[in-house]
Write a protein that holds these residues in place. Structure first.
Motif, PDB file in Angstrom:
ATOM      1  N   THR A  20       0.816  -1.205   0.000  1.00  0.00           N
ATOM      2  CA  THR A  20       0.000   0.000   0.000  1.00  0.00           C
ATOM      3  C   THR A  20       0.858   1.267   0.000  1.00  0.00           C
ATOM      4  O   THR A  20       0.758   2.103  -0.878  1.00  0.00           O
ATOM      5  N   GLY A  21       1.744   1.425   0.996  1.00  0.00           N
ATOM      6  CA  GLY A  21       2.523   2.649   1.135  1.00  0.00           C
ATOM      7  C   GLY A  21       3.833   2.668   0.390  1.00  0.00           C
ATOM      8  O   GLY A  21       4.434   3.722   0.213  1.00  0.00           O
ATOM      9  N   PRO A  61       1.148   5.391  -2.176  1.00  0.00           N
ATOM     10  CA  PRO A  61       2.519   5.560  -1.681  1.00  0.00           C
ATOM     11  C   PRO A  61       2.657   6.722  -0.708  1.00  0.00           C
ATOM     12  O   PRO A  61       2.017   7.759  -0.873  1.00  0.00           O
ATOM     13  N   LEU A  62       3.512   6.496   0.290  1.00  0.00           N
ATOM     14  CA  LEU A  62       3.764   7.532   1.295  1.00  0.00           C
ATOM     15  C   LEU A  62       4.660   8.640   0.773  1.00  0.00           C
ATOM     16  O   LEU A  62       4.707   9.719   1.336  1.00  0.00           O
ATOM     17  N   GLY A  63       5.421   8.361  -0.283  1.00  0.00           N
ATOM     18  CA  GLY A  63       6.314   9.360  -0.851  1.00  0.00           C
ATOM     19  C   GLY A  63       7.682   9.397  -0.198  1.00  0.00           C
ATOM     20  O   GLY A  63       8.504  10.250  -0.521  1.00  0.00           O
ATOM     21  N   ARG A  64       7.934   8.471   0.727  1.00  0.00           N
ATOM     22  CA  ARG A  64       9.249   8.378   1.372  1.00  0.00           C
ATOM     23  C   ARG A  64       9.469   6.919   1.791  1.00  0.00           C
ATOM     24  O   ARG A  64       8.517   6.209   2.091  1.00  0.00           O
ATOM     25  N   THR A  65      10.718   6.533   1.821  1.00  0.00           N
ATOM     26  CA  THR A  65      11.034   5.182   2.292  1.00  0.00           C
ATOM     27  C   THR A  65      11.264   5.216   3.797  1.00  0.00           C
ATOM     28  O   THR A  65      11.691   6.223   4.353  1.00  0.00           O
ATOM     29  N   ASN A  66      10.987   4.108   4.444  1.00  0.00           N
ATOM     30  CA  ASN A  66      11.142   3.998   5.885  1.00  0.00           C
ATOM     31  C   ASN A  66      12.616   3.796   6.216  1.00  0.00           C
ATOM     32  O   ASN A  66      13.233   2.845   5.719  1.00  0.00           O
ATOM     33  N   SER A 106       3.830   5.401  -6.967  1.00  0.00           N
ATOM     34  CA  SER A 106       2.558   4.766  -7.303  1.00  0.00           C
ATOM     35  C   SER A 106       2.750   3.624  -8.283  1.00  0.00           C
ATOM     36  O   SER A 106       3.604   3.680  -9.177  1.00  0.00           O
ATOM     37  N   TRP A 107       1.916   2.625  -8.130  1.00  0.00           N
ATOM     38  CA  TRP A 107       1.938   1.516  -9.084  1.00  0.00           C
ATOM     39  C   TRP A 107       1.517   1.968 -10.474  1.00  0.00           C
ATOM     40  O   TRP A 107       1.801   1.287 -11.454  1.00  0.00           O
ATOM     41  N   ASN A 108       0.881   3.118 -10.576  1.00  0.00           N
ATOM     42  CA  ASN A 108       0.510   3.648 -11.894  1.00  0.00           C
ATOM     43  C   ASN A 108       1.742   3.958 -12.746  1.00  0.00           C
ATOM     44  O   ASN A 108       1.641   4.012 -13.971  1.00  0.00           O
TER      45      ASN A 108
END
Length: 140
Positions: free
Chosen positions: A13-14, A43-48, A69-71
């Motif tokens: 999801t994120g 997407p959250l727009g940042r990696t953890n 995004s998967w798009n």
């Protein structure tokens, strides 16, 4: 027979944690036989940072993952589309061209674990270990 790497899209999801770890594992363990990407439905727009630290702690190169995004991949063909979270598995993915195999690798989300630093690190290690086992048994 072709020497082209098999293309894999890992979806969560994120797209900030589990999918990023799976992407790095596939790219590292696949040794050129696989080319993995990751994306998210929201997407959250940042990696953890914990995901990146875990990848490195286990001796792998995280690459330069981007939460996206998967798009971004809707018009690209894949050999595998793998979901790593249950909510993404239940969503309707964009249509990807060609034939591909769907896989679902249900993995607990370590980014929501609360506790001591050691408990949080253990949660990331557990998720990483689960993903590594799936990569090694189902792809390699």
């Amino acid at each position: 027979m072709t020497d082209s790497p098999r293309r894999v899209l890992v979806v969560c999801t994120g797209n900030s944690c589990r999918s990023v770890m799976a992407e790095a594992l596939i790219n590292n363990l696949g040794k050129g036989r696989y080319q993995a990407f990751s994306a998210g439905s929201r997407p959250l727009g940042r990696t953890n940072p914990g995901a990146i630290e875990t990848i490195r702690r286990h001796g792998f190169d995280p690459g330069e993952p981007v939460s996206q995004s998967w798009n971004e991949y809707a018009d690209q063909p894949f050999d595998y589309v793998i979901t790593v979270c249950d909510s993404a598995a239940a969503e309707t993915c964009p249509l990807f061209p060609g034939q591909f195999e769907r896989k679902h690798w249900s993995t607990p989300d370590p980014s929501h674990v609360e506790g001591t630093e050691a408990e949080i690190e253990a949660a990331f290690d557990q998720a990483f270990g689960m993903l590594r086992e799936r990569v090694e048994t189902e792809l390699l």
